[in-house]
Write a protein that holds these residues in place. Structure first.
Motif, PDB file in Angstrom:
ATOM      1  N   ALA A  46      -2.038  -3.525 -15.455  1.00 51.30           N
ATOM      2  CA  ALA A  46      -0.738  -3.976 -14.947  1.00 51.30           C
ATOM      3  C   ALA A  46       0.285  -4.188 -16.062  1.00 51.30           C
ATOM      4  O   ALA A  46       1.404  -4.624 -15.783  1.00 51.30           O
ATOM      5  CB  ALA A  46      -0.909  -5.263 -14.150  1.00 51.30           C
ATOM      6  N   PHE A  47      -0.087  -3.888 -17.300  1.00 53.56           N
ATOM      7  CA  PHE A  47       0.809  -4.099 -18.439  1.00 53.56           C
ATOM      8  C   PHE A  47       1.230  -2.775 -19.060  1.00 53.56           C
ATOM      9  O   PHE A  47       0.561  -1.751 -18.908  1.00 53.56           O
ATOM     10  CB  PHE A  47       0.119  -4.945 -19.509  1.00 53.56           C
ATOM     11  N   ASP A  94       5.639   1.037 -13.614  1.00 53.92           N
ATOM     12  CA  ASP A  94       4.952   0.113 -12.721  1.00 53.92           C
ATOM     13  C   ASP A  94       4.065   0.894 -11.753  1.00 53.92           C
ATOM     14  O   ASP A  94       4.545   1.753 -11.008  1.00 53.92           O
ATOM     15  CB  ASP A  94       5.984  -0.712 -11.940  1.00 53.92           C
ATOM     16  N   ILE A  95       2.773   0.596 -11.753  1.00 55.39           N
ATOM     17  CA  ILE A  95       1.847   1.276 -10.847  1.00 55.39           C
ATOM     18  C   ILE A  95       1.524   0.433  -9.626  1.00 55.39           C
ATOM     19  O   ILE A  95       0.944   0.931  -8.657  1.00 55.39           O
ATOM     20  CB  ILE A  95       0.543   1.664 -11.567  1.00 55.39           C
ATOM     21  N   LEU A 119       0.827  -1.203   0.000  1.00 51.64           N
ATOM     22  CA  LEU A 119       0.000   0.000   0.000  1.00 51.64           C
ATOM     23  C   LEU A 119       0.866   1.260   0.000  1.00 51.64           C
ATOM     24  O   LEU A 119       0.429   2.312  -0.476  1.00 51.64           O
ATOM     25  CB  LEU A 119      -0.919   0.023   1.225  1.00 51.64           C
ATOM     26  N   LYS A 120       2.096   1.135   0.515  1.00 50.45           N
ATOM     27  CA  LYS A 120       2.981   2.291   0.635  1.00 50.45           C
ATOM     28  C   LYS A 120       3.801   2.543  -0.631  1.00 50.45           C
ATOM     29  O   LYS A 120       4.380   3.628  -0.774  1.00 50.45           O
ATOM     30  CB  LYS A 120       3.936   2.089   1.813  1.00 50.45           C
ATOM     31  N   THR A 121       3.859   1.556  -1.520  1.00 47.68           N
ATOM     32  CA  THR A 121       4.722   1.713  -2.696  1.00 47.68           C
ATOM     33  C   THR A 121       3.959   1.563  -4.014  1.00 47.68           C
ATOM     34  O   THR A 121       4.573   1.401  -5.063  1.00 47.68           O
ATOM     35  CB  THR A 121       5.876   0.686  -2.657  1.00 47.68           C
ATOM     36  N   MET A 122       2.633   1.616  -3.971  1.00 41.55           N
ATOM     37  CA  MET A 122       1.832   1.648  -5.191  1.00 41.55           C
ATOM     38  C   MET A 122       1.479   3.086  -5.518  1.00 41.55           C
ATOM     39  O   MET A 122       1.864   4.020  -4.798  1.00 41.55           O
ATOM     40  CB  MET A 122       0.555   0.815  -5.016  1.00 41.55           C
ATOM     41  N   ILE A 123       0.756   3.288  -6.609  1.00 42.94           N
ATOM     42  CA  ILE A 123       0.292   4.637  -6.909  1.00 42.94           C
ATOM     43  C   ILE A 123      -0.723   5.069  -5.841  1.00 42.94           C
ATOM     44  O   ILE A 123      -1.383   4.241  -5.219  1.00 42.94           O
ATOM     45  CB  ILE A 123      -0.332   4.725  -8.310  1.00 42.94           C
TER      46      ILE A 123
END
Length: 401
Positions: A263-264, A319-320, A213-217
């Protein structure tokens, strides 16, 4: 893929709304309307537009994937397949039963590949074919997914991986994508004695070092929504049969393909999109929810600083799901680690940018297992992916700080 699990209810709801709308429109057409003509007669009429729109939405609900996939992805010249080879179920001390396959050179150096969450070992279709020419490739299903069963937690996954490493009987190089990379980092924390002895190298693909959760968009929003997300995942566990029906309806309507497209990168093909959509649908919703919950309290900050074996970190520049900053942080914390930022790669870059990933893994593994020949002419036995010829960006490798 935690981010897609968060968004999945939205796309599933869209699919259900379309289906319910189709039923309502067809019912309204069937019921029609009774009107009185000028001469006093009662006439029953139907609006044909309701019928045609209802039929169109019905077709979308049950045939939508055949429409959306060609629109969302390019055609294939080398399709990936969700197929299995001759594997075995092995019992490990943790109590898990692991489905394991071994392919490639029987006496070659060993690479153990650990897939991401929501997937299974069939996702390594390209990697097995490309890397097995030089190496022995061991793939396995994480417990709860595919054909493996067992406790779902990062610590349990690490214990299972440790047992798998021991079963090989020779030094191995570990490759992990997404939660597979998190599993390897957990192994480094719980079984540090393996590194430098049984484990001689590590490759981390599109992964993170802490709660995803801390390293996604939109990390602040994701963390603020955590209580709501936890409640939703627990509901998914309690009502698994219902969520499985919803998942399959979303799959046949194409909504799952629309979701997984996020995701692509730009080079995704139809089979790659279809493969990931199938796996995220056929894996049990309850198992996937438990895995997502397990990630919320996970943290391996600083763990890689104590790993002395060679490390390669590959991250996607778009990468999201696990932003490239997470890959950079892992590489900077690991002594002597190599970082590669892959252009045009999203979270599933190991599929749609497969040639780049395979070349990097092969070169790195060769340098680990055959250090005396690392300065020789590079091995070109991994050919470019036919579907991506002309689309590859040369690796931008740099040492971790």
């Amino acid at each position: 893929m935690l981010l897609l699990s968060i968004l999945r209810p939205i796309f599933a709801l869209l699919s259900l709304v379309i289906l319910v709308g189709a039923v309502w429109l067809l019912w309204e057409w069937y019921q029609g309307e009774t009107i009185q003509s000028p001469d006093g007669r009662l006439l029953h009429t139907r609006d044909d537009w309701l019928l045609w729109l209802g039929l169109a939405l019905t077709a979308w609900s049950f045939l939508g994937r055949f429409l959306w996939v060609p629109l969302l992805a390019r055609s294939d010249t080398d399709p990936t397949r969700a197929e299995r080879g001759n594997g075995n179920l092995i019992q490990v001390p943790s109590g898990s039963r692991l489905y394991v396959e071994s392919t490639g050179a029987p006496d070659g150096p060993v690479l153990i590949l650990t897939h991401g969450w929501g997937m299974d070992s069939t996702i390594w279709y390209y990697a097995r074919r490309a890397l097995s020419r030089q190496f022995r490739i061991v793939t396995w299903d994480l417990p709860g997914l595919g054909r493996s069963s067992g406790r779902i937690s990062l610590e349990s996954f690490a214990a299972d991986l440790a047992a798998l490493v021991a079963s090989v009987g020779q030094p191995v190089l570990l490759v992990g994508h997404s939660i597979g990379g998190m599993t390897i980092q957990t192994l480094a924390r719980t079984h540090p004695q393996l590194f430098g002895r049984e484990v001689v190298g590590v490759v981390l693909l599109n992964t993170t070092y802490t709660n995803p959760l801390k390293t996604m968009i939109l990390p602040r929003l994701a963390q603020a929504l955590r209580p709501l997300l936890e409640g939703g995942f627990r509901l998914q566990i309690w009502l698994q049969p219902l969520f499985w029906v919803i998942a399959w309806q979303s799959y046949i309507s194409g909504s799952t393909h629309m979701l997984n497209r996020l995701a692509f990168g730009p080079h995704v093909t139809r089979s790659q999109l279809g493969h990931t959509a199938l796996l995220t649908t056929r894996n049990p919703p309850a198992a996937m929810a438990r895995g997502n919950l397990a990630m919320f309290d996970w943290d391996a900050t600083g763990v890689m600083s104590r790993v002395t074996v060679p490390v390669l970190v590959l991250g996607g520049d778009i990468d999201i799901v696990t932003k490239v900053e997470a890959s950079k942080a892992i590489a900077s914390s690991s002594p002597g680690a190599l970082l590669e930022v892959v252009g045009s790669a999203n979270h599933m870059g190991m599929l749609d940018e497969a040639p780049h990933y395979h070349r990097s893994i092969q070169d790195f593994a060769s340098s680990v297992f055959l250090p005396d020949t690392s300065n020789d002419k590079p091995d070109n036995s991994v050919p470019p992916h036919p579907a991506d010829l002309g689309n590859q960006v040369p690796p931008a490798r740099q040492p971790g700080q």
